[in-house]
Design a protein around this motif. Structure first.
Motif, short mmCIF file in Angstrom:
data_model
loop_
_atom_site.label_atom_id
_atom_site.label_comp_id
_atom_site.label_asym_id
_atom_site.label_seq_id
_atom_site.Cartn_x
_atom_site.Cartn_y
_atom_site.Cartn_z
N ASP A 1 0.86 -1.35 0.14
CA ASP A 1 -0.19 0.06 0.03
C ASP A 1 0.99 1.20 -0.10
N LEU B 1 -1.83 -0.91 -10.50
CA LEU B 1 -3.45 -0.86 -10.52
C LEU B 1 -4.25 -1.15 -11.76
N PRO C 1 -6.93 -4.35 -10.44
CA PRO C 1 -7.53 -3.20 -9.89
C PRO C 1 -8.39 -3.81 -8.81
N GLU C 2 -9.02 -4.78 -8.71
CA GLU C 2 -9.91 -5.12 -7.77
C GLU C 2 -9.23 -5.67 -6.46
N LYS D 1 -6.34 -4.93 -5.70
CA LYS D 1 -5.48 -3.90 -4.69
C LYS D 1 -6.46 -3.19 -3.95
N LYS D 2 -7.67 -2.93 -4.54
CA LYS D 2 -8.88 -2.20 -4.01
C LYS D 2 -9.31 -2.72 -2.70
N GLU D 3 -9.45 -4.08 -2.75
CA GLU D 3 -9.63 -4.90 -1.54
C GLU D 3 -8.56 -4.74 -0.61
N ARG E 1 -6.40 -2.61 -0.03
CA ARG E 1 -6.40 -1.29 0.42
C ARG E 1 -7.65 -0.96 1.38
N GLN E 2 -8.90 -1.48 1.08
CA GLN E 2 -9.90 -1.18 2.06
C GLN E 2 -9.73 -1.81 3.18
#
Lengths: 201, 124
Positions: A60, A74, A78-79, A81-83, A85-86
């Motif tokens: 991150d 990214l 994308p998916e 990484k987003k998960e 990060r959240q």
């Protein structure tokens, strides 16, 4: 004193801590947002994704520090990484809540001042406009006040280091501030375009 | 030649706001005294920081803003200060870079939230 403002180690936790602080510091906005409302505004987005990823929060960091490789990553995943990060945000929020709930009163006061203090947007805007001569957008003012606050924080932290090293106690004296500036200058953390290095005289 | 911050700090120590004919930084009206005091306390200083230290810090911040503005004016679109220029200038500093990214993202989110709220009100 476990004062988050004094955490100076350049580690994962410090960077994500610094990154996490900002969403809550919307005291610069007209809408008064308490810390509870802040975590709630973040929670709906993080609750939609469950804890399926169990990787480290180290990746991150890259997004904050270097734009190039992060954007390539990214595009590739994308998916995921987003998960990730959240999930990291969730952990961060929980850790912060645990930390803040264990503060003493003096620490709470200081933390509140740390979060709430900000430069007045009008004065910063006036200052920038007096230099450029033309008007600037609101985002510029927001960005400039934000980094000015970080800049002030860097100087104060360095000055506190100097103060401790010299065996003095707070409040900070001008000599500490000047030594802090000297140190930061040698690390090139203070911009200075006045001095020209003439290579071959 | 003494450095600029040192001179301003030294002058502040000597004559605190006394009338003078020179155009020194210290003679300008203090813009951020109150906010800087709170900020210094938040960052770890005493609850009542010294006025001279606050003055030094204010001069430093104003110089920082001035330098950044000048640099931003010289890159990208000349003569104008844009957000992209600021972001470019602090790309090497991880703390400031992350902070600006977060601030701008949050600003966008808040704008969207306010817009959705207003539309919801308008509809009902």
């Amino acid at each position: 004193m476990a004062d988050p403002a004094r955490i100076k180690t350049e580690s994962n936790s410090e960077k994500s801590l610094a990154a996490r602080k900002s969403p809550k510091t919307e005291d610069t906005e007209e809408v008064p947002v308490t810390s509870d409302a802040d975590t709630e505004s973040k929670d709906p987005s993080s609750q939609s994704l469950k804890r399926e990823q169990d990787s480290v929060a180290g990746e991150d960091e890259d997004e904050g520090t270097s734009g190039q490789p992060a954007s390539k990553k990214l595009k590739v995943e994308p998916e995921k990484k987003k998960e990730k990060r959240q999930k990291v945000d969730e952990d961060e929020i929980q850790k912060m809540q645990v930390l803040v709930s264990s503060f003493s009163e003096e620490q709470l006061n200081r933390y509140e001042m740390y979060r709430r203090s900000a430069f007045p947007k009008a004065a910063i805007k006036r200052l920038i406009q007096s230099i450029t001569g033309s008007s600037v957008s609101q985002n510029v003012v927001i960005a400039m006040s934000g980094i000015s606050k970080v800049f002030a924080g860097e100087i104060v932290e360095e000055a506190l280091d100097v103060c401790e090293k010299w065996g003095d106690t707070p409040p900070l004296q001008p000599k500490h501030m000047r030594e802090a500036v000297r140190r930061l200058k040698s690390r090139e953390q203070i911009p200075n375009t006045k001095h020209k290095n003439i290579l071959f005289h | 030649m003494a450095e600029e911050e040192d001179e301003a700090g030294f002058d502040d120590d000597m004559d605190d706001g006394a009338g003078g004919a020179d155009g020194n930084h210290g003679k300008r009206k203090r813009l951020f005294s109150k906010e800087l005091r709170c900020m210094m306390y938040g960052f770890g200083d005493d609850q009542n920081p010294y006025t001279e230290s606050v003055d030094i810090l204010e001069d430093l911040v104003i110089e920082f803003v001035t330098e950044m503005t000048h640099k931003a004016m010289s890159i990208g679109r000349q003569g104008r200060v844009q957000v992209e220029d600021i972001v470019f200038l602090i790309r090497k500093d991880p703390r400031k870079f992350a902070r600006v990214k977060d601030l701008l993202t949050m600003n966008e989110e808040l704008k969207r939230a306010r817009k959705a709220f207003d539309e919801a009100n308008y509809g009902s």
